[in-house]
Design a protein around this motif. Structure first.
Motif, PDB file in Angstrom:
ATOM      1  N   GLY A  75      -0.927   6.085  -8.190  1.00 25.64           N
ATOM      2  CA  GLY A  75      -2.037   6.810  -7.577  1.00 25.64           C
ATOM      3  C   GLY A  75      -1.795   8.315  -7.564  1.00 25.64           C
ATOM      4  N   GLY A  76      -2.772   9.074  -8.049  1.00 23.45           N
ATOM      5  CA  GLY A  76      -2.628  10.521  -8.099  1.00 23.45           C
ATOM      6  C   GLY A  76      -2.260  11.033  -9.472  1.00 23.45           C
ATOM      7  N   GLU A  77      -1.701  10.164 -10.334  1.00 27.35           N
ATOM      8  CA  GLU A  77      -1.396  10.555 -11.719  1.00 27.35           C
ATOM      9  C   GLU A  77      -1.734   9.393 -12.648  1.00 27.35           C
ATOM     10  OE1 GLU A  77       2.699  11.705 -11.550  1.00 27.35           O
ATOM     11  OE2 GLU A  77       3.403   9.718 -10.951  1.00 27.35           O
ATOM     12  N   CYS A  78      -2.868   8.767 -12.367  1.00 28.95           N
ATOM     13  CA  CYS A  78      -3.272   7.540 -13.065  1.00 28.95           C
ATOM     14  C   CYS A  78      -4.412   7.840 -14.034  1.00 28.95           C
ATOM     15  CB  CYS A  78      -3.701   6.501 -12.034  1.00 28.95           C
ATOM     16  SG  CYS A  78      -4.403   5.010 -12.739  1.00 28.95           S
ATOM     17  N   ASP A  79      -4.224   7.479 -15.298  1.00 29.94           N
ATOM     18  CA  ASP A  79      -5.272   7.685 -16.299  1.00 29.94           C
ATOM     19  C   ASP A  79      -6.530   6.899 -15.952  1.00 29.94           C
ATOM     20  OD1 ASP A  79      -3.452   9.206 -17.589  1.00 29.94           O
ATOM     21  OD2 ASP A  79      -3.092   7.837 -19.257  1.00 29.94           O
ATOM     22  N   LYS A  92     -12.193 -11.839  -8.721  1.00 36.45           N
ATOM     23  CA  LYS A  92     -11.263 -11.223  -9.663  1.00 36.45           C
ATOM     24  C   LYS A  92     -10.159 -12.219  -9.993  1.00 36.45           C
ATOM     25  CE  LYS A  92     -11.905  -6.472  -7.951  1.00 36.45           C
ATOM     26  NZ  LYS A  92     -12.240  -5.729  -9.157  1.00 36.45           N
ATOM     27  N   ARG A  93      -9.657 -12.141 -11.218  1.00 39.62           N
ATOM     28  CA  ARG A  93      -8.532 -13.005 -11.588  1.00 39.62           C
ATOM     29  C   ARG A  93      -7.234 -12.346 -11.117  1.00 39.62           C
ATOM     30  NH1 ARG A  93      -6.387 -11.598 -17.621  1.00 39.62           N
ATOM     31  NH2 ARG A  93      -6.136  -9.398 -17.167  1.00 39.62           N
ATOM     32  N   ALA A  94      -6.196 -13.141 -10.967  1.00 39.89           N
ATOM     33  CA  ALA A  94      -4.878 -12.619 -10.605  1.00 39.89           C
ATOM     34  C   ALA A  94      -3.878 -13.063 -11.660  1.00 39.89           C
ATOM     35  CB  ALA A  94      -4.454 -13.119  -9.231  1.00 39.89           C
ATOM     36  N   VAL A  95      -2.862 -12.232 -11.904  1.00 41.65           N
ATOM     37  CA  VAL A  95      -1.838 -12.541 -12.904  1.00 41.65           C
ATOM     38  C   VAL A  95      -0.478 -12.531 -12.225  1.00 41.65           C
ATOM     39  CG1 VAL A  95      -0.812 -11.846 -15.111  1.00 41.65           C
ATOM     40  CG2 VAL A  95      -3.234 -11.434 -14.680  1.00 41.65           C
ATOM     41  N   GLU A  96       0.334 -13.506 -12.549  1.00 40.01           N
ATOM     42  CA  GLU A  96       1.660 -13.620 -11.946  1.00 40.01           C
ATOM     43  C   GLU A  96       2.536 -12.429 -12.348  1.00 40.01           C
ATOM     44  OE1 GLU A  96       5.392 -16.800 -12.042  1.00 40.01           O
ATOM     45  OE2 GLU A  96       3.457 -17.330 -12.898  1.00 40.01           O
ATOM     46  N   GLU A  97       3.340 -11.937 -11.386  1.00 37.47           N
ATOM     47  CA  GLU A  97       4.240 -10.827 -11.689  1.00 37.47           C
ATOM     48  C   GLU A  97       5.361 -11.288 -12.616  1.00 37.47           C
ATOM     49  OE1 GLU A  97       2.967  -8.337 -11.005  1.00 37.47           O
ATOM     50  OE2 GLU A  97       1.812  -8.611  -9.200  1.00 37.47           O
ATOM     51  N   LYS A  98       5.897 -10.342 -13.385  1.00 37.75           N
ATOM     52  CA  LYS A  98       6.981 -10.641 -14.310  1.00 37.75           C
ATOM     53  C   LYS A  98       8.245  -9.911 -13.847  1.00 37.75           C
ATOM     54  CE  LYS A  98       3.903 -12.598 -17.005  1.00 37.75           C
ATOM     55  NZ  LYS A  98       2.743 -12.421 -16.142  1.00 37.75           N
ATOM     56  N   ASN A  99       9.385 -10.443 -14.213  1.00 37.60           N
ATOM     57  CA  ASN A  99      10.643  -9.755 -13.943  1.00 37.60           C
ATOM     58  C   ASN A  99      11.118  -9.120 -15.241  1.00 37.60           C
ATOM     59  OD1 ASN A  99      13.073  -8.802 -13.068  1.00 37.60           O
ATOM     60  ND2 ASN A  99      14.064 -10.799 -12.913  1.00 37.60           N
ATOM     61  N   MET A 100      10.984  -7.799 -15.359  1.00 43.53           N
ATOM     62  CA  MET A 100      11.363  -7.101 -16.590  1.00 43.53           C
ATOM     63  C   MET A 100      12.655  -6.308 -16.428  1.00 43.53           C
ATOM     64  SD  MET A 100       7.808  -5.834 -18.304  1.00 43.53           S
ATOM     65  CE  MET A 100       6.464  -6.974 -18.643  1.00 43.53           C
ATOM     66  N   GLY A 101      13.379  -6.535 -15.321  1.00 46.35           N
ATOM     67  CA  GLY A 101      14.658  -5.867 -15.179  1.00 46.35           C
ATOM     68  C   GLY A 101      14.688  -4.872 -14.040  1.00 46.35           C
ATOM     69  N   PRO A 102      15.809  -4.174 -13.884  1.00 45.83           N
ATOM     70  CA  PRO A 102      16.008  -3.290 -12.728  1.00 45.83           C
ATOM     71  C   PRO A 102      15.254  -1.970 -12.784  1.00 45.83           C
ATOM     72  CG  PRO A 102      17.905  -3.194 -14.190  1.00 45.83           C
ATOM     73  CD  PRO A 102      17.006  -4.253 -14.733  1.00 45.83           C
ATOM     74  N   THR A 103      14.676  -1.622 -13.934  1.00 46.76           N
ATOM     75  CA  THR A 103      13.998  -0.323 -14.037  1.00 46.76           C
ATOM     76  C   THR A 103      12.479  -0.432 -14.038  1.00 46.76           C
ATOM     77  OG1 THR A 103      14.009  -0.361 -16.458  1.00 46.76           O
ATOM     78  CG2 THR A 103      15.928   0.618 -15.373  1.00 46.76           C
ATOM     79  N   VAL A 104      11.949  -1.634 -14.271  1.00 48.91           N
ATOM     80  CA  VAL A 104      10.496  -1.796 -14.430  1.00 48.91           C
ATOM     81  C   VAL A 104       9.964  -2.729 -13.347  1.00 48.91           C
ATOM     82  CG1 VAL A 104       8.638  -2.480 -15.973  1.00 48.91           C
ATOM     83  CG2 VAL A 104      10.741  -1.521 -16.925  1.00 48.91           C
ATOM     84  N   LYS A 105       9.089  -2.203 -12.498  1.00 45.25           N
ATOM     85  CA  LYS A 105       8.415  -3.012 -11.490  1.00 45.25           C
ATOM     86  C   LYS A 105       7.027  -3.362 -11.996  1.00 45.25           C
ATOM     87  CE  LYS A 105       7.256  -4.958  -7.628  1.00 45.25           C
ATOM     88  NZ  LYS A 105       7.671  -6.363  -7.432  1.00 45.25           N
ATOM     89  N   THR A 106       6.669  -4.634 -11.984  1.00 49.20           N
ATOM     90  CA  THR A 106       5.404  -5.065 -12.586  1.00 49.20           C
ATOM     91  C   THR A 106       4.373  -5.439 -11.516  1.00 49.20           C
ATOM     92  OG1 THR A 106       6.090  -7.383 -12.712  1.00 49.20           O
ATOM     93  CG2 THR A 106       6.639  -5.979 -14.581  1.00 49.20           C
ATOM     94  N   PHE A 107       3.128  -5.057 -11.773  1.00 59.57           N
ATOM     95  CA  PHE A 107       1.959  -5.540 -11.032  1.00 59.57           C
ATOM     96  C   PHE A 107       0.933  -5.909 -12.103  1.00 59.57           C
ATOM     97  CE2 PHE A 107       4.080  -2.675  -8.121  1.00 59.57           C
ATOM     98  CZ  PHE A 107       4.018  -3.334  -6.899  1.00 59.57           C
ATOM     99  N   MET A 108       1.104  -7.082 -12.720  1.00 60.53           N
ATOM    100  CA  MET A 108       0.374  -7.385 -13.949  1.00 60.53           C
ATOM    101  C   MET A 108      -1.108  -7.646 -13.725  1.00 60.53           C
ATOM    102  SD  MET A 108       2.780  -6.687 -15.830  1.00 60.53           S
ATOM    103  CE  MET A 108       1.967  -6.863 -17.390  1.00 60.53           C
ATOM    104  N   THR A 109      -1.548  -7.833 -12.481  1.00 66.23           N
ATOM    105  CA  THR A 109      -2.984  -7.955 -12.233  1.00 66.23           C
ATOM    106  C   THR A 109      -3.701  -6.652 -12.580  1.00 66.23           C
ATOM    107  OG1 THR A 109      -2.486  -9.510 -10.460  1.00 66.23           O
ATOM    108  CG2 THR A 109      -4.703  -8.589 -10.498  1.00 66.23           C
ATOM    109  N   ARG A 110      -2.959  -5.529 -12.507  1.00 71.79           N
ATOM    110  CA  ARG A 110      -3.555  -4.224 -12.832  1.00 71.79           C
ATOM    111  C   ARG A 110      -3.627  -3.974 -14.334  1.00 71.79           C
ATOM    112  NH1 ARG A 110       0.632  -0.976  -8.934  1.00 71.79           N
ATOM    113  NH2 ARG A 110       0.004  -1.857  -6.927  1.00 71.79           N
ATOM    114  N   VAL A 159      -2.032   2.680 -16.351  1.00 71.30           N
ATOM    115  CA  VAL A 159      -2.464   2.174 -15.039  1.00 71.30           C
ATOM    116  C   VAL A 159      -1.198   1.931 -14.216  1.00 71.30           C
ATOM    117  CG1 VAL A 159      -4.598   1.203 -15.941  1.00 71.30           C
ATOM    118  CG2 VAL A 159      -2.547  -0.195 -15.928  1.00 71.30           C
ATOM    119  N   GLY A 160      -1.297   1.217 -13.126  1.00 69.81           N
ATOM    120  CA  GLY A 160      -0.116   0.981 -12.295  1.00 69.81           C
ATOM    121  C   GLY A 160       0.538  -0.358 -12.548  1.00 69.81           C
ATOM    122  N   ALA A 161       0.354  -0.920 -13.752  1.00 75.12           N
ATOM    123  CA  ALA A 161       0.919  -2.243 -14.030  1.00 75.12           C
ATOM    124  C   ALA A 161       2.432  -2.196 -14.157  1.00 75.12           C
ATOM    125  CB  ALA A 161       0.302  -2.813 -15.311  1.00 75.12           C
TER     126      ALA A 161
END
Length: 497
Positions: A105-109, A128-146, A199-201
């Protein structure tokens, strides 16, 4: 040069450019989510629609449409405006109302373009549909619904990082970005996918919920976590550095940054040596700076010149090293050194310890011999440049040293320094026949008892195969410490005796 018209204004462009590039050359802003200058063209977000004549009477994706001589391009007609509003409405159908808590938020295309090109309402009434979060490691936090399936992360991790860990599965509304088997992203450049996500995914896991972008003061600086000198921006709130982001520099890091450089900022807050300590009766105790400096001054005054010395740290700035060198020379001490690892470098010829071809110039080499280095871990951004040259198909790579996954094909020529003494014919042949051969020697190969011998052997090889010639110097030393070249340049080395 061919000429096209953009909103009635004639623009010259180079053959091979797309309609989007021509429109931007004319000063017209084209919204986009999937298109990125350094990645392959996907053409799947459809936000960059424009009207083109001659052509079918419908909006067309400008990122994937080649520009042609005599073309007329319209970026602001009612048809284009209505088409972009429709695309934005579709993109927001399933997007959650997370803006108040989203790190992007604040720097989102998506925010910016929804305001600039979207409608003020939605005609979609379903859930709205929802998508399960993924674990991509210690540097990437996922919010895949976005996620809006722009596939920037997929293309970066496959093309630039060379580790195809992310992809898209399923079709239609069920399509989602995933790491397939819930594995971590195995790349030293993984943090860049968070920057790329429009986006914030995908956001930075180490900094999650720590700040808002508008709270931060931005300071341009240079990275010291490796010897490349990547251009970075340190964002701080008060006295605390909150994050580090890359700045664009075509000659060094383009617009990428290694994970070590990006996330080492955590070390400024936890278990940090932030005060001097004085040893008394064999034990350390905390002291003030005045007290510590007076202790040092007393020791320097009482000790003889041959009993004092200074070693420069790997992260030291050149100004500090120059002041220290002047001080110890004035005190009559010759005991100074900047080579903590004992690397066999120093002397008159500055070219003997530089990366002479330059990071950008290494892309022009057509044969590269890597000796005693693993650029994927020591200098990930240099490794990405070598991979870029390899993908273009114009470079052969040979390696003397450990057999590692460098994300590109190479010929392994041997493991240790003994290989240089009896190089196989194939090693010299691929360098000799090259027009711009290059040698990259790691600092690790030049340390220890064999360091001087390795350097001499590489010098002889460079002379034999023509690594240095008019207009080209392909002899490159890959340092591991940011301060090393500055120290060698100013002669922060042991003096006479």
């Amino acid at each position: 040069m061919p000429i096209a018209k953009v909103n009635g204004v004639e623009v010259e462009f180079e053959p091979g450019m797309t309609v989007l590039q021509v429109a931007e050359r004319a000063g017209q802003e084209i919204p986009r989510f999937c298109y990125h200058e350094r990645l392959s063209i996907a053409g799947n977000c459809r936000m960059c629609l424009v009207e083109v004549k001659p052509g079918p009477p419908k909006p067309q994706a400008s990122c994937a449409l080649p520009a042609a001589d005599g073309q007329e391009i319209f970026t602001d007609t009612p048809m284009v405006k209505k088409a972009r509003e429709g695309v934005m409405e579709f993109l927001l159908i399933n997007h959650p109302l997370d803006c108040p808590i989203c790190d992007q938020g604040g720097e989102c295309d998506l925010q910016d373009q929804a305001v600039g090109y979207g409608r003020d309402g939605s005609r979609y009434g379903e859930n709205k549909r929802a998508v399960e979060e993924k674990n991509m490691g210690p540097t990437v936090k996922t919010f895949m619904t976005r996620c809006i399936q722009c596939t920037r992360c997929v293309r970066f991790i496959t093309e630039v990082a060379g580790v195809p860990d992310i992809g898209m599965i399923s079709r239609g509304e069920s399509a989602e970005i995933t790491t397939y088997l819930e594995k971590n992203i195995d790349s030293e450049l993984s943090g860049n996918v968070n920057d790329l996500c429009p986006v914030g995914a995908l956001t930075h896991r180490p900094w999650q919920y720590h700040y808002r972008p508008w709270e931060l003061k931005k300071t341009e600086t240079i990275d010291v976590m490796d010897a490349l000198g990547s251009n970075i921006r340190a964002d701080s709130r008060g006295a605390e550095v909150m994050r580090v982001l890359p700045r664009v520099n075509e000659g060094i890091n383009e617009e990428w940054l290694s994970d070590k450089s990006r996330y080492a900022v955590d070390g400024l807050q936890a278990r940090r040596l932030d005060r001097p300590w004085v040893r008394e009766n064999g034990k350390l105790r905390p002291a003030s700076w005045d007290e510590a400096l007076s202790v040092v001054a007393d020791k320097l005054k009482t000790a003889s010149a041959d009993r004092i010395g200074a070693i420069a740290g790997d992260l030291q700035d050149a100004e500090s090293m120059k002041a220290t060198l002047d001080l110890f020379r004035a005190l009559g001490s010759a005991n100074t050194d900047c080579r903590q690892d004992g690397v066999a470098l120093g002397g008159e010829a500055r070219e003997g310890w530089l990366f002479n071809s330059g990071l950008q110039g290494i892309e022009n080499a057509d044969a590269i011999l890597i000796v005693g280095a693993n650029p994927r871990t020591e200098a990930p951004l240099l490794n990405a440049r070598i991979r870029k040259a390899w993908l273009k198909g114009g470079v052969e790579v040979g390696v003397i040293g450990p057999q590692a996954d460098l994300t590109y094909d190479y010929a392994w020529l041997g493991a240790g320094s003994k290989t240089l003494g009896k190089l196989p014919k194939v090693a010299t042949d691929f360098l000799t026949k090259a027009e711009r051969p290059a040698i990259i020697v790691g600092a690790g190969a030049l340390t220890g008892e064999t360091g001087p011998a390795v350097l001499n052997a590489l010098g002889a090889l460079a002379k034999k195969v023509g690594v240095v010639k008019d207009g080209w110097n392909g002899f490159n030393v890959l340092h591991s410490a940011a301060a090393r070249v500055g120290g060698l340049d100013m002669g922060f080395l042991p003096g006479e005796g």
